[in-house]
Design a protein around this motif. Structure first.
Motif, PDB file in Angstrom:
ATOM      1  N   GLN A 115       0.757  -1.392  -0.043  1.00  0.00           N
ATOM      2  CA  GLN A 115       0.109   0.008  -0.052  1.00  0.00           C
ATOM      3  C   GLN A 115       0.875   1.073  -0.014  1.00  0.00           C
ATOM      4  O   GLN A 115       0.622   2.339  -0.646  1.00  0.00           O
ATOM      5  CB  GLN A 115      -0.771  -0.137   1.106  1.00  0.00           C
ATOM      6  N   GLN A 116       2.005   1.278   0.850  1.00  0.00           N
ATOM      7  CA  GLN A 116       2.898   2.374   0.698  1.00  0.00           C
ATOM      8  C   GLN A 116       3.528   2.550  -0.742  1.00  0.00           C
ATOM      9  O   GLN A 116       3.753   3.579  -0.876  1.00  0.00           O
ATOM     10  CB  GLN A 116       3.854   2.147   2.009  1.00  0.00           C
ATOM     11  N   ILE A 117       3.911   1.509  -0.961  1.00  0.00           N
ATOM     12  CA  ILE A 117       4.588   1.468  -2.523  1.00  0.00           C
ATOM     13  C   ILE A 117       3.656   2.246  -3.390  1.00  0.00           C
ATOM     14  O   ILE A 117       4.145   3.030  -4.351  1.00  0.00           O
ATOM     15  CB  ILE A 117       5.179   0.140  -2.878  1.00  0.00           C
ATOM     16  N   GLN A 118       2.325   1.838  -3.442  1.00  0.00           N
ATOM     17  CA  GLN A 118       1.260   2.165  -4.562  1.00  0.00           C
ATOM     18  C   GLN A 118       1.038   3.724  -4.155  1.00  0.00           C
ATOM     19  O   GLN A 118       0.973   4.426  -5.086  1.00  0.00           O
ATOM     20  CB  GLN A 118       0.115   1.472  -4.229  1.00  0.00           C
ATOM     21  N   LEU A 119       0.846   4.091  -2.878  1.00  0.00           N
ATOM     22  CA  LEU A 119       1.011   5.573  -2.473  1.00  0.00           C
ATOM     23  C   LEU A 119       2.021   6.474  -3.001  1.00  0.00           C
ATOM     24  O   LEU A 119       2.032   7.431  -3.727  1.00  0.00           O
ATOM     25  CB  LEU A 119       0.849   5.713  -0.947  1.00  0.00           C
ATOM     26  N   HIS A 120       3.087   5.703  -2.945  1.00  0.00           N
ATOM     27  CA  HIS A 120       4.418   6.492  -3.224  1.00  0.00           C
ATOM     28  C   HIS A 120       4.384   6.580  -5.000  1.00  0.00           C
ATOM     29  O   HIS A 120       4.657   7.721  -5.587  1.00  0.00           O
ATOM     30  CB  HIS A 120       5.475   5.646  -2.977  1.00  0.00           C
ATOM     31  N   ARG A 121       4.056   5.683  -5.586  1.00  0.00           N
ATOM     32  CA  ARG A 121       3.960   5.624  -7.216  1.00  0.00           C
ATOM     33  C   ARG A 121       2.835   6.703  -7.578  1.00  0.00           C
ATOM     34  O   ARG A 121       3.217   7.472  -8.516  1.00  0.00           O
ATOM     35  CB  ARG A 121       3.413   4.291  -7.767  1.00  0.00           C
ATOM     36  N   GLY A 122       1.975   6.948  -6.994  1.00  0.00           N
ATOM     37  CA  GLY A 122       0.758   7.756  -7.269  1.00  0.00           C
ATOM     38  C   GLY A 122       1.396   9.402  -7.009  1.00  0.00           C
ATOM     39  O   GLY A 122       1.074  10.139  -7.689  1.00  0.00           O
ATOM     40  N   LEU A 123       1.953   9.262  -5.881  1.00  0.00           N
ATOM     41  CA  LEU A 123       2.730  10.953  -5.546  1.00  0.00           C
ATOM     42  C   LEU A 123       3.748  11.053  -6.649  1.00  0.00           C
ATOM     43  O   LEU A 123       4.001  12.098  -6.838  1.00  0.00           O
ATOM     44  CB  LEU A 123       3.315  10.911  -4.251  1.00  0.00           C
ATOM     45  N   CYS A 124       4.624  10.040  -7.169  1.00  0.00           N
ATOM     46  CA  CYS A 124       5.358  10.256  -8.202  1.00  0.00           C
ATOM     47  C   CYS A 124       4.769  10.707  -9.290  1.00  0.00           C
ATOM     48  O   CYS A 124       5.197  11.749 -10.028  1.00  0.00           O
ATOM     49  CB  CYS A 124       6.055   8.915  -8.571  1.00  0.00           C
ATOM     50  N   ALA A 125       3.747  10.207  -9.666  1.00  0.00           N
ATOM     51  CA  ALA A 125       2.721  10.573 -10.948  1.00  0.00           C
ATOM     52  C   ALA A 125       2.556  12.045 -10.769  1.00  0.00           C
ATOM     53  O   ALA A 125       2.692  12.880 -11.689  1.00  0.00           O
ATOM     54  CB  ALA A 125       2.204   9.603 -11.336  1.00  0.00           C
ATOM     55  N   GLY A 126       2.013  12.389  -9.581  1.00  0.00           N
ATOM     56  CA  GLY A 126       1.361  13.684  -9.395  1.00  0.00           C
ATOM     57  C   GLY A 126       2.485  14.729  -9.407  1.00  0.00           C
ATOM     58  O   GLY A 126       2.237  15.848  -9.467  1.00  0.00           O
ATOM     59  N   SER A 127       3.542  14.430  -8.719  1.00  0.00           N
ATOM     60  CA  SER A 127       4.722  15.449  -8.419  1.00  0.00           C
ATOM     61  C   SER A 127       5.552  15.581  -9.922  1.00  0.00           C
ATOM     62  O   SER A 127       6.151  16.738 -10.006  1.00  0.00           O
ATOM     63  CB  SER A 127       5.519  14.911  -7.335  1.00  0.00           C
ATOM     64  N   ASN A 128       5.171  14.845 -10.991  1.00  0.00           N
ATOM     65  CA  ASN A 128       5.819  15.306 -12.097  1.00  0.00           C
ATOM     66  C   ASN A 128       5.293  16.479 -12.693  1.00  0.00           C
ATOM     67  O   ASN A 128       5.830  17.176 -13.752  1.00  0.00           O
ATOM     68  CB  ASN A 128       5.740  14.100 -12.965  1.00  0.00           C
ATOM     69  N   GLY A 129       3.940  16.785 -12.264  1.00  0.00           N
ATOM     70  CA  GLY A 129       3.474  18.239 -12.836  1.00  0.00           C
ATOM     71  C   GLY A 129       3.970  19.495 -12.065  1.00  0.00           C
ATOM     72  O   GLY A 129       3.634  20.403 -12.539  1.00  0.00           O
ATOM     73  N   GLY A 130       5.035  19.412 -11.134  1.00  0.00           N
ATOM     74  CA  GLY A 130       5.858  20.274 -10.718  1.00  0.00           C
ATOM     75  C   GLY A 130       5.233  20.771  -9.127  1.00  0.00           C
ATOM     76  O   GLY A 130       5.887  21.785  -8.787  1.00  0.00           O
ATOM     77  N   SER A 131       4.207  20.137  -8.752  1.00  0.00           N
ATOM     78  CA  SER A 131       3.811  20.691  -7.417  1.00  0.00           C
ATOM     79  C   SER A 131       4.973  20.514  -6.210  1.00  0.00           C
ATOM     80  O   SER A 131       5.177  19.210  -6.186  1.00  0.00           O
ATOM     81  CB  SER A 131       2.443  19.793  -7.030  1.00  0.00           C
ATOM     82  N   ILE A 132       4.980  21.471  -5.572  1.00  0.00           N
ATOM     83  CA  ILE A 132       6.061  21.469  -4.618  1.00  0.00           C
ATOM     84  C   ILE A 132       5.386  20.535  -3.352  1.00  0.00           C
ATOM     85  O   ILE A 132       6.341  19.761  -2.547  1.00  0.00           O
ATOM     86  CB  ILE A 132       6.411  22.915  -4.028  1.00  0.00           C
ATOM     87  N   ALA A 133       4.299  21.027  -2.976  1.00  0.00           N
ATOM     88  CA  ALA A 133       3.507  20.467  -1.857  1.00  0.00           C
ATOM     89  C   ALA A 133       3.532  18.655  -2.037  1.00  0.00           C
ATOM     90  O   ALA A 133       3.804  17.741  -1.165  1.00  0.00           O
ATOM     91  CB  ALA A 133       2.109  20.516  -1.815  1.00  0.00           C
ATOM     92  N   LEU A 134       3.207  18.313  -3.375  1.00  0.00           N
ATOM     93  CA  LEU A 134       3.480  16.874  -3.692  1.00  0.00           C
ATOM     94  C   LEU A 134       4.790  16.288  -3.652  1.00  0.00           C
ATOM     95  O   LEU A 134       4.955  15.122  -3.061  1.00  0.00           O
ATOM     96  CB  LEU A 134       2.837  16.511  -4.961  1.00  0.00           C
TER      97      LEU A 134
END
Length: 125
Positions: free
Chosen positions: A68-87
């Motif tokens: 579950q932690q790995i899946q959450l990390h993967r989702g955050l990786c995809a979201g942070s590619n947009g440049g969001s500092i908070a992510l």
């Protein structure tokens, strides 16, 4: 068929009643002891299997948390590619949580005594 029992009949004819009952009791006790030993062996084997199942269930729960932690990390990786500092900040925290979850699984595998080689190959990949 009578020839088979001739030695036993001769022995019983030589003995007095208390000795006959003692001999019959001894034979019966041996039969009961053999049956009890068989039951003990079967139950002991079953207990060992159950203990391994319980250990596997605990390991499964730990591995599920890591997944579950790995899946959450993967989702955050995809979201942070947009440049969001908070992510990106959450991504760093998530990476630490993934490492802690994987370390917990590694500890449980080492303590279980099972072969961790398949898990090590999966973790390396």
């Amino acid at each position: 068929m009578n020839r088979l029992f001739v030695p036993a009949v001769r022995l019983m004819n030589r003995l007095r009643y208390p000795q006959k009952f003692a001999l019959i009791g001894l034979v019966a006790a041996l039969a009961v002891a053999a049956a009890l030993f068989g039951i003990y062996a079967i139950l002991n084997r079953q207990i060992t299997i159950e203990q391994r199942e319980i250990a596997g269930t605990e390991l499964f729960a730990s591995a599920q948390r890591a997944l579950q932690q790995i899946q959450l990390h993967r989702g955050l990786c995809a979201g942070s590619n947009g440049g969001s500092i908070a992510l990106r900040q959450r991504l760093r925290q998530s990476a630490l949580q993934v490492d802690m979850a994987l370390a917990a699984v590694n500890r449980q595998l080492r303590n279980s005594g099972d072969n961790p080689a398949p898990w090590q190959r999966l973790q390396d990949a």
